[in-house]
Scaffold this motif. Structure first.
Motif, PDB file in Angstrom:
ATOM      1  N   ASN A  85       7.231   4.005 -13.261  1.00 49.95           N
ATOM      2  CA  ASN A  85       6.459   5.179 -13.965  1.00 49.95           C
ATOM      3  C   ASN A  85       5.095   4.169 -14.669  1.00 49.95           C
ATOM      4  N   ARG A  86       5.609   3.072 -15.226  1.00 51.82           N
ATOM      5  CA  ARG A  86       4.431   2.231 -15.859  1.00 51.82           C
ATOM      6  C   ARG A  86       3.691   1.677 -15.017  1.00 51.82           C
ATOM      7  N   ALA A  87       4.221   1.274 -13.546  1.00 51.67           N
ATOM      8  CA  ALA A  87       3.364   0.734 -12.593  1.00 51.67           C
ATOM      9  C   ALA A  87       2.278   1.705 -11.948  1.00 51.67           C
ATOM     10  N   LEU A 144      16.255   2.287 -15.680  1.00 52.48           N
ATOM     11  CA  LEU A 144      15.164   1.130 -15.995  1.00 52.48           C
ATOM     12  C   LEU A 144      14.262   0.957 -14.796  1.00 52.48           C
ATOM     13  N   ALA A 145      14.694   1.250 -13.691  1.00 51.39           N
ATOM     14  CA  ALA A 145      13.704   1.063 -12.517  1.00 51.39           C
ATOM     15  C   ALA A 145      12.645   2.242 -12.605  1.00 51.39           C
ATOM     16  N   LYS A 146      13.167   3.261 -12.785  1.00 49.41           N
ATOM     17  CA  LYS A 146      12.512   4.451 -13.252  1.00 49.41           C
ATOM     18  C   LYS A 146      11.156   4.309 -14.029  1.00 49.41           C
ATOM     19  N   THR A 147      11.673   3.682 -15.411  1.00 41.98           N
ATOM     20  CA  THR A 147      10.525   3.303 -16.235  1.00 41.98           C
ATOM     21  C   THR A 147       9.709   2.471 -15.887  1.00 41.98           C
ATOM     22  N   GLU A 148      10.219   1.506 -15.146  1.00 41.71           N
ATOM     23  CA  GLU A 148       9.303   0.450 -14.564  1.00 41.71           C
ATOM     24  C   GLU A 148       7.992   0.922 -13.592  1.00 41.71           C
ATOM     25  N   TRP A 200      -2.698  15.408  -8.348  1.00 39.22           N
ATOM     26  CA  TRP A 200      -1.523  15.279  -8.797  1.00 39.22           C
ATOM     27  C   TRP A 200      -1.236  13.913  -9.408  1.00 39.22           C
ATOM     28  N   ILE A 201      -0.248  13.812 -10.622  1.00 39.03           N
ATOM     29  CA  ILE A 201       0.166  12.639 -10.915  1.00 39.03           C
ATOM     30  C   ILE A 201       1.641  12.354 -10.333  1.00 39.03           C
ATOM     31  N   PRO A 202       1.448  11.201  -9.595  1.00 35.24           N
ATOM     32  CA  PRO A 202       2.775  10.721  -8.764  1.00 35.24           C
ATOM     33  C   PRO A 202       3.919  10.707  -9.722  1.00 35.24           C
ATOM     34  N   LYS A 203       5.377  11.462  -9.503  1.00 36.53           N
ATOM     35  CA  LYS A 203       6.277  11.345 -10.397  1.00 36.53           C
ATOM     36  C   LYS A 203       7.589  10.344  -9.909  1.00 36.53           C
ATOM     37  N   VAL A 204       8.262   9.826 -10.856  1.00 34.51           N
ATOM     38  CA  VAL A 204       9.238   8.942 -10.457  1.00 34.51           C
ATOM     39  C   VAL A 204      10.643   9.743 -10.862  1.00 34.51           C
ATOM     40  N   THR A 205      11.583   9.740 -10.019  1.00 39.32           N
ATOM     41  CA  THR A 205      12.784  10.419 -10.515  1.00 39.32           C
ATOM     42  C   THR A 205      13.984   9.680 -10.046  1.00 39.32           C
ATOM     43  N   THR A 206      15.290  10.090 -10.348  1.00 33.36           N
ATOM     44  CA  THR A 206      16.450   9.123  -9.637  1.00 33.36           C
ATOM     45  C   THR A 206      17.273  10.455  -9.213  1.00 33.36           C
ATOM     46  N   CYS A 207      18.257  10.126  -8.202  1.00 36.35           N
ATOM     47  CA  CYS A 207      19.144  11.062  -7.675  1.00 36.35           C
ATOM     48  C   CYS A 207      20.298  10.139  -6.924  1.00 36.35           C
ATOM     49  N   SER A 208      21.197  10.783  -6.824  1.00 31.94           N
ATOM     50  CA  SER A 208      22.315  10.194  -5.966  1.00 31.94           C
ATOM     51  C   SER A 208      22.658  11.380  -4.840  1.00 31.94           C
ATOM     52  N   GLY A 244       0.844  -1.288  -0.015  1.00 30.64           N
ATOM     53  CA  GLY A 244       0.002  -0.067  -0.056  1.00 30.64           C
ATOM     54  C   GLY A 244       0.683   1.246   0.034  1.00 30.64           C
ATOM     55  N   ILE A 245       2.122   0.992   0.240  1.00 33.55           N
ATOM     56  CA  ILE A 245       2.707   2.278   0.428  1.00 33.55           C
ATOM     57  C   ILE A 245       3.078   2.961  -0.836  1.00 33.55           C
ATOM     58  N   MET A 246       3.359   1.917  -1.823  1.00 36.50           N
ATOM     59  CA  MET A 246       3.476   2.579  -3.284  1.00 36.50           C
ATOM     60  C   MET A 246       2.321   3.501  -3.664  1.00 36.50           C
ATOM     61  N   GLU A 247       1.160   3.213  -3.382  1.00 38.83           N
ATOM     62  CA  GLU A 247      -0.197   3.909  -3.652  1.00 38.83           C
ATOM     63  C   GLU A 247      -0.179   5.355  -3.011  1.00 38.83           C
ATOM     64  N   MET A 248       0.568   5.338  -1.729  1.00 39.36           N
ATOM     65  CA  MET A 248       0.390   6.492  -0.948  1.00 39.36           C
ATOM     66  C   MET A 248       1.435   7.823  -1.417  1.00 39.36           C
ATOM     67  N   ALA A 249       2.390   7.243  -2.352  1.00 40.78           N
ATOM     68  CA  ALA A 249       3.587   8.050  -2.736  1.00 40.78           C
ATOM     69  C   ALA A 249       3.056   9.100  -3.804  1.00 40.78           C
ATOM     70  N   ASP A 250       3.593  10.318  -3.484  1.00 44.45           N
ATOM     71  CA  ASP A 250       3.417  11.451  -4.402  1.00 44.45           C
ATOM     72  C   ASP A 250       4.623  11.400  -5.354  1.00 44.45           C
ATOM     73  N   ALA A 251       5.765  10.949  -4.859  1.00 45.30           N
ATOM     74  CA  ALA A 251       6.884  10.602  -5.648  1.00 45.30           C
ATOM     75  C   ALA A 251       7.773   9.481  -5.225  1.00 45.30           C
ATOM     76  N   ILE A 252       8.382   8.859  -6.250  1.00 45.70           N
ATOM     77  CA  ILE A 252       9.310   7.697  -5.689  1.00 45.70           C
ATOM     78  C   ILE A 252      10.512   8.249  -6.288  1.00 45.70           C
ATOM     79  N   VAL A 253      11.567   8.147  -5.324  1.00 46.01           N
ATOM     80  CA  VAL A 253      12.917   8.592  -5.797  1.00 46.01           C
ATOM     81  C   VAL A 253      13.857   7.428  -5.714  1.00 46.01           C
ATOM     82  N   ILE A 254      14.258   7.064  -6.640  1.00 48.27           N
ATOM     83  CA  ILE A 254      15.332   5.896  -6.956  1.00 48.27           C
ATOM     84  C   ILE A 254      16.780   6.579  -6.497  1.00 48.27           C
ATOM     85  N   ASN A 255      17.285   6.313  -5.290  1.00 52.08           N
ATOM     86  CA  ASN A 255      18.517   6.857  -4.906  1.00 52.08           C
ATOM     87  C   ASN A 255      19.505   5.793  -5.292  1.00 52.08           C
TER      88      ASN A 255
END
Lengths: 360, 360
Positions: free
Chosen positions: B251-253, B245-249, B264-272, B222-233
């Protein structure tokens, strides 16, 4: 009748009373048979011997608001409990328009053809009037209705989800004691009812149609994660390719979810309830699940957990009920809510004020 | 000291008392300053003028179990409430190993460099000892700790999530009144605490690392559905391609989830967080969200809803608390649970028996 007519100039004398056109004895018998409910013992033995009429009468007692009826219902349930728990309970959810009725009819017929006895129940707290919108129109399942190995019961009515859920849970026990080995519980995936249904079934099936987008909007958050299978219905005619695409997408999405404690990997499949294709594969999949969870012990554990859950839920609901119907709380609640809204009181201080009044 | 020594043969007579080696006046002063807590009024004016020491002392009162302290805390919170609610509250969750501390340090430094004042809090009910495992080791954020525009406070301790959540909610109010305009609340995404954190923030960020599979298993359903953003660190070095690749996946999900009421449409982004890349984009994204929900009214609505939620939750928790600590219930509960387990009693009948005892 002569003796009821007004006295007119033509009247001569009172004749002897005419016999009643309706036999009083016969009438008494009918009235008595309507008023006299069979005893709990009669209903229990009826249910245990698979008598549908006894089952229906007992369910009516479960659904009653009359205290005497409920006490009788409790007696019946207690006697049925040792004979229950022998079925597979399958929850089916999907927003209106995915073809739930057609699916359940095709699925149910498939099962009865295999020699199974299928009870179809529904949880729909929105339908306080007229015994439920889902399944209310039994003509939507006209084949299954006529099937002597199927029993269809519309959603209980009730003001709260908790109430409807209780009635359905108890109805499951009665159906199982009456020999039904497959219980299908239908719900509309738009409110909170599917969480309740998820908590009373062994297997949870989410019905969808292809053409991602709009039809997904209506479904409640979290349902996809609850599903043990996603079935894409209406995979017929021009829709076949779209349904296959949707299957791929959902499969991909499901892989991103955490593993289930059941050890089961949720499956995605397509079917056409209308053309009756793909139904057998769905049953195979459910059987596969059933074997897995029975062999790894999850089946029994989950049922025990569900029992504990419903006990706790009932307690919780009744505690809240008692609190919010307390005269002092009714008088104070709006005022405290307003104070919170205006940032004059923190939510915790407001709660503590109310609790102070309640426990005083 | 002479006057305390034993009388020996060498003793002649009592001399005059020697002066204390520690000044009693000085000692009294130290003891008094330790014992005398500043008044509520002093702490309130301190907080409102941005004094960190007053803020810390007030939070300590909020976290206390002493009734006098809590009453004082309530007084301070009531005075701070009109000055609160001016910040953006950001929840950050992710399983251990995704680099939350490094991320919060990089993110926090980015914000303070922009002139923002950042408070970092945590909700971790598992840490009853030693003030929390998360943030407990402040050295993991050594840059941020030294930053005068950042305030880091470890998780309150407490036996229940409800208790820890209350303390954090009230701490947010105090931090906001002290002028912090960005509140970051960290939690570990493995228990129920992220639902609590989700209910106290405006924006919910799920931190992940690339390489789908194992690390996903630990995150609660259920956490993924709560997220306003998923950040791949940790999108650095060899990981950049995998992170993309994870970002694409993801986003699709996310497209398969129902739309959020926020619009709001939840966003996926990457960072270091390590290389400090992609951090600015995350803040831009949060700002975009903030503008959207402030313009469409969702921001205020959600905060009001959260307040109502916490009021109701507190009531609910206290009602249950009272019930389950009732001597008669303690005596009966296990017995009823066992009866349910052995199919001698339905969960509802068991609940009703217990409630009957409680309300008797």
């Amino acid at each position: 009748m002569e003796n009821n007519s007004k006295k007119t100039a033509l009247h001569e004398k009172d004749g002897i009373p005419q016999p009643e056109s309706i036999s009083k004895t016969a009438l008494d018998k009918v009235v008595r048979s309507r008023k006299t409910q069979p005893s709990a013992a009669t209903l229990i033995s009826g249910i245990l011997s698979g008598d549908i009429s006894a089952l229906s009468r007992a369910i009516t007692l479960v659904e009653s608001t009359n205290l005497d009826h409920l006490m009788k219902a409790n007696e019946i349930i207690a006697a049925c409990l040792p004979h229950a728990n022998q079925s597979l309970r399958i929850g089916i959810t999907g927003v209106p328009g995915v073809g739930k009725s057609t699916f359940i009819e095709a699925f149910g017929k498939h099962l009865t053809a295999m020699g199974k006895k299928v009870a179809v129940l529904a949880v729909d707290p929105s339908s306080t009037i007229s015994h439920g919108s889902i399944l209310g129109d039994k003509t939507r399942m006209e084949e299954l209705v006529k099937d002597k190995n199927a029993y269809i019961r519309p959603s209980a009515s009730g003001e709260t989800l908790g109430g409807v859920a209780r009635k359905t849970r108890e109805t499951i026990i009665l159906c199982e004691a009456a020999g039904f080995d497959t219980i299908v519980i239908e719900t509309v995936g738009v409110g909170q009812s599917e969480t309740a249904v998820h908590s009373m079934v062994d297997f949870f099936l989410l019905l969808k149609i292809s053409g991602a987008g709009d039809e997904l909007q209506g479904i409640k958050r979290g349902i996809m994660e609850m599903a043990d299978a996603i079935v894409i219905n209406k995979a017929d005619g021009d829709n076949v390719a779209k349904a296959k695409l949707a299957k791929t997408e959902f499969n991909r999405a499901l892989h991103l979810f955490p593993a289930k404690t059941s050890g089961w990997i949720p499956k995605v499949t397509t079917c056409s309830a209308y053309e009756k294709t793909g139904i057998d594969a769905i049953w195979d999949l459910i059987s596969e699940y059933s074997s897995l969870v029975k062999s790894n012990g999850y089946f029994g554990e989950k049922r025990q957990e569900q029992n504990q859950y419903w006990m706790m839920e009932t307690i919780n609901e009744q505690l809240k009920n008692h609190f919010y119907h307390h005269p002092e709380i009714i008088a104070l609640l709006e005022q405290k809510k307003k104070a919170v809204q205006n940032d004059e009181l923190s939510p915790f201080a407001a709660a503590m004020d109310l609790l102070g009044q309640y426990f005083k």
